[in-house]
Design a protein around this motif. Structure first.
Motif, PDB file in Angstrom:
ATOM      1  N   VAL A  93       3.615   2.966  -2.069  1.00 37.42           N
ATOM      2  CA  VAL A  93       2.453   3.867  -2.094  1.00 37.42           C
ATOM      3  C   VAL A  93       1.415   3.320  -1.133  1.00 37.42           C
ATOM      4  O   VAL A  93       1.090   2.124  -1.178  1.00 37.42           O
ATOM      5  N   ASP A  94       0.898   4.177  -0.256  1.00 42.41           N
ATOM      6  CA  ASP A  94      -0.073   3.732   0.747  1.00 42.41           C
ATOM      7  C   ASP A  94      -1.073   4.849   0.999  1.00 42.41           C
ATOM      8  O   ASP A  94      -0.758   5.852   1.645  1.00 42.41           O
ATOM      9  N   ASN A  95      -2.290   4.697   0.440  1.00 41.02           N
ATOM     10  CA  ASN A  95      -3.360   5.651   0.735  1.00 41.02           C
ATOM     11  C   ASN A  95      -4.671   4.879   0.825  1.00 41.02           C
ATOM     12  O   ASN A  95      -4.698   3.668   0.565  1.00 41.02           O
ATOM     13  N   PRO A  96      -5.774   5.511   1.191  1.00 42.96           N
ATOM     14  CA  PRO A  96      -7.022   4.765   1.437  1.00 42.96           C
ATOM     15  C   PRO A  96      -7.529   3.933   0.264  1.00 42.96           C
ATOM     16  O   PRO A  96      -8.252   2.964   0.473  1.00 42.96           O
ATOM     17  N   SER A  97      -7.188   4.284  -0.972  1.00 43.64           N
ATOM     18  CA  SER A  97      -7.728   3.539  -2.111  1.00 43.64           C
ATOM     19  C   SER A  97      -6.668   2.804  -2.925  1.00 43.64           C
ATOM     20  O   SER A  97      -7.013   1.959  -3.750  1.00 43.64           O
ATOM     21  N   THR A  98      -5.400   3.076  -2.713  1.00 41.86           N
ATOM     22  CA  THR A  98      -4.338   2.478  -3.526  1.00 41.86           C
ATOM     23  C   THR A  98      -3.116   2.138  -2.678  1.00 41.86           C
ATOM     24  O   THR A  98      -2.703   2.933  -1.838  1.00 41.86           O
ATOM     25  N   CYS A  99      -2.568   0.948  -2.926  1.00 42.23           N
ATOM     26  CA  CYS A  99      -1.290   0.563  -2.343  1.00 42.23           C
ATOM     27  C   CYS A  99      -0.446  -0.064  -3.448  1.00 42.23           C
ATOM     28  O   CYS A  99      -0.976  -0.766  -4.313  1.00 42.23           O
ATOM     29  N   GLU A 150      -9.331  -3.952   4.730  1.00 42.84           N
ATOM     30  CA  GLU A 150      -8.307  -3.314   5.532  1.00 42.84           C
ATOM     31  C   GLU A 150      -7.414  -2.471   4.626  1.00 42.84           C
ATOM     32  O   GLU A 150      -7.488  -2.539   3.401  1.00 42.84           O
ATOM     33  N   ARG A 151      -6.558  -1.672   5.246  1.00 44.53           N
ATOM     34  CA  ARG A 151      -5.609  -0.878   4.469  1.00 44.53           C
ATOM     35  C   ARG A 151      -4.816  -1.799   3.550  1.00 44.53           C
ATOM     36  O   ARG A 151      -4.369  -2.874   3.954  1.00 44.53           O
ATOM     37  N   CYS A 152      -4.670  -1.413   2.289  1.00 46.21           N
ATOM     38  CA  CYS A 152      -3.950  -2.203   1.291  1.00 46.21           C
ATOM     39  C   CYS A 152      -4.609  -3.561   1.045  1.00 46.21           C
ATOM     40  O   CYS A 152      -3.947  -4.516   0.637  1.00 46.21           O
ATOM     41  N   GLY A 153      -5.928  -3.646   1.313  1.00 38.26           N
ATOM     42  CA  GLY A 153      -6.616  -4.907   1.127  1.00 38.26           C
ATOM     43  C   GLY A 153      -6.195  -5.960   2.127  1.00 38.26           C
ATOM     44  O   GLY A 153      -6.517  -7.139   1.975  1.00 38.26           O
ATOM     45  N   GLY A 154      -5.457  -5.536   3.171  1.00 34.41           N
ATOM     46  CA  GLY A 154      -4.947  -6.473   4.163  1.00 34.41           C
ATOM     47  C   GLY A 154      -3.645  -7.141   3.762  1.00 34.41           C
ATOM     48  O   GLY A 154      -3.111  -7.966   4.500  1.00 34.41           O
ATOM     49  N   LEU A 155      -3.113  -6.804   2.574  1.00 30.68           N
ATOM     50  CA  LEU A 155      -1.883  -7.423   2.097  1.00 30.68           C
ATOM     51  C   LEU A 155      -0.663  -6.804   2.768  1.00 30.68           C
ATOM     52  O   LEU A 155      -0.634  -5.608   3.067  1.00 30.68           O
ATOM     53  N   THR A 156       0.350  -7.630   2.969  1.00 33.65           N
ATOM     54  CA  THR A 156       1.623  -7.169   3.497  1.00 33.65           C
ATOM     55  C   THR A 156       2.715  -7.420   2.457  1.00 33.65           C
ATOM     56  O   THR A 156       2.521  -8.173   1.502  1.00 33.65           O
ATOM     57  N   ALA A 157       3.864  -6.789   2.661  1.00 32.37           N
ATOM     58  CA  ALA A 157       4.982  -6.995   1.737  1.00 32.37           C
ATOM     59  C   ALA A 157       5.399  -8.461   1.711  1.00 32.37           C
ATOM     60  O   ALA A 157       5.742  -9.000   0.652  1.00 32.37           O
ATOM     61  N   ASP A 158       5.362  -9.120   2.872  1.00 41.16           N
ATOM     62  CA  ASP A 158       5.733 -10.541   2.931  1.00 41.16           C
ATOM     63  C   ASP A 158       4.791 -11.394   2.094  1.00 41.16           C
ATOM     64  O   ASP A 158       5.220 -12.342   1.421  1.00 41.16           O
ATOM     65  N   GLU A 159       3.484 -11.063   2.118  1.00 42.29           N
ATOM     66  CA  GLU A 159       2.519 -11.831   1.323  1.00 42.29           C
ATOM     67  C   GLU A 159       2.724 -11.588  -0.170  1.00 42.29           C
ATOM     68  O   GLU A 159       2.551 -12.499  -0.987  1.00 42.29           O
ATOM     69  N   VAL A 160       3.101 -10.371  -0.540  1.00 44.20           N
ATOM     70  CA  VAL A 160       3.383 -10.069  -1.941  1.00 44.20           C
ATOM     71  C   VAL A 160       4.599 -10.856  -2.416  1.00 44.20           C
ATOM     72  O   VAL A 160       4.596 -11.441  -3.509  1.00 44.20           O
ATOM     73  N   VAL A 161       5.635 -10.897  -1.584  1.00 46.35           N
ATOM     74  CA  VAL A 161       6.845 -11.660  -1.928  1.00 46.35           C
ATOM     75  C   VAL A 161       6.512 -13.148  -2.068  1.00 46.35           C
ATOM     76  O   VAL A 161       6.944 -13.815  -3.007  1.00 46.35           O
ATOM     77  N   LYS A 162       5.720 -13.670  -1.126  1.00 48.55           N
ATOM     78  CA  LYS A 162       5.367 -15.091  -1.158  1.00 48.55           C
ATOM     79  C   LYS A 162       4.528 -15.429  -2.384  1.00 48.55           C
ATOM     80  O   LYS A 162       4.744 -16.470  -3.040  1.00 48.55           O
ATOM     81  N   ALA A 163       3.569 -14.564  -2.737  1.00 46.51           N
ATOM     82  CA  ALA A 163       2.676 -14.843  -3.869  1.00 46.51           C
ATOM     83  C   ALA A 163       3.402 -14.768  -5.204  1.00 46.51           C
ATOM     84  O   ALA A 163       3.103 -15.530  -6.123  1.00 46.51           O
TER      85      ALA A 163
END
Length: 289
Positions: A182-188, A159-172
């Motif tokens: 940054v949000d594009n088809p190959s990089t977030c 999925e876009r951004c590998g399916g990751l969300t900002a909340d999951e980044v904060v939690k991890a």
């Protein structure tokens, strides 16, 4: 006598100018006793300073406090060099290089490079077959095995951004405030502010064998070793506040990068940073279809 770290690394000739020393500190390329510091940090006798210079780290122990530029012989009297030896020329020559400032290769450039390499392999294979035919006596080449070519597009559909969300980044990571910058088809990429430090990124490379990326990491990181998740091979590499994980599917791979430890509030050990990277990688791989 108190000496700023930017003045000291410039005085002992690790950077060409004091402004370059300050820029290196602000970019997170300078560590004091294993911790990334700002230009105003104070150095003392016995401290260990690490300065990233391209793909190599210079590691020096402070034996003298100077704040003015001196000659090389005098500079050498104010530190003990603990830097690891540079990699052999053969290793350096094997790593692809791009023009300074050109950034990562585009998808088109990667495809062209892979086509070039595939053509070179076919030529080598043809030469090998001719050589065996000439020396085999019966002119057959039945024993020659076909060369396996890594295939593109064998990985899952992320999925876009590998399916990751900002909340999951904060939690991890355990660091609040990350937002998608940054949000594009190959990089977030998620950041806390306008700078790229601290940051967390997801990259998706198609038609780009992971070996090239791993070779680059081996030259620039303190540690690089094998890493596997759900049967897919890859690598994990870290140095100080940065930990990166790559996972491959034939000629495709993803890379998760976590860069923390920029201030006392966000200070984390390298092991904690790599645990964050592992949690994010597991979320991406197990959530892919």
């Amino acid at each position: 006598m108190a000496t700023r770290i930017d003045s000291w690394i410039w005085a002992i000739r690790l950077t060409k100018t004091r402004s370059a020393a300050g820029a290196a500190c602000r970019a997170g390329h300078v560590q004091l006793n294993g911790v990334t510091v700002k230009p105003s940090a104070q150095v003392a006798i016995g401290d260990r300073v690490t300065v990233r210079q391209g793909s190599r780290d210079r590691i020096v122990e402070v034996t003298g406090l100077i704040g003015k530029r001196v000659s090389a012989p005098v500079a050498a009297e104010n530190y003990i060099d603990h830097s690891p030896p540079p990699p052999p020329r053969e290793v350096l020559a094997s790593i692809p290089r791009r023009d300074r400032g050109a950034g990562r290769p585009t998808k088109r450039e990667r495809r062209e490079l892979d086509r070039f390499r595939s053509g070179a392999l076919l030529v080598l294979a043809a030469v090998a077959v001719l050589g065996l035919s000439a020396c085999g006596g019966d002119g057959t080449a039945d024993s020659v095995n076909e060369t396996y070519e890594p295939r593109t597009g064998t990985g899952p559909d992320f999925e876009r951004c590998g399916g990751l969300t900002a909340d999951e980044v904060v939690k991890a990571t355990g660091v609040p405030g990350f937002e998608l910058a940054v949000d594009n088809p190959s990089t977030c990429e998620w950041r806390l502010n306008a700078d790229r430090n601290p940051s967390v990124s997801f990259n998706w490379y198609r038609g780009s064998p992971i070996g090239r990326e791993r070779g680059t990491e081996q030259l620039s990181r303190d540690m690089t070793e094998d890493y596997e998740i759900d049967g897919q091979p890859g690598f994990i590499a870290h140095t100080g506040p940065i930990c990166e994980i790559g996972v491959a599917w034939d000629a495709d791979f993803i890379e998760i990068s976590v860069h923390l430890a920029t201030s006392t509030e966000q200070l984390k050990s390298t092991d904690e940073i790599c645990q964050s990277a592992k949690r994010l990688t597991e979320t991406v791989v197990k959530g892919a279809s």
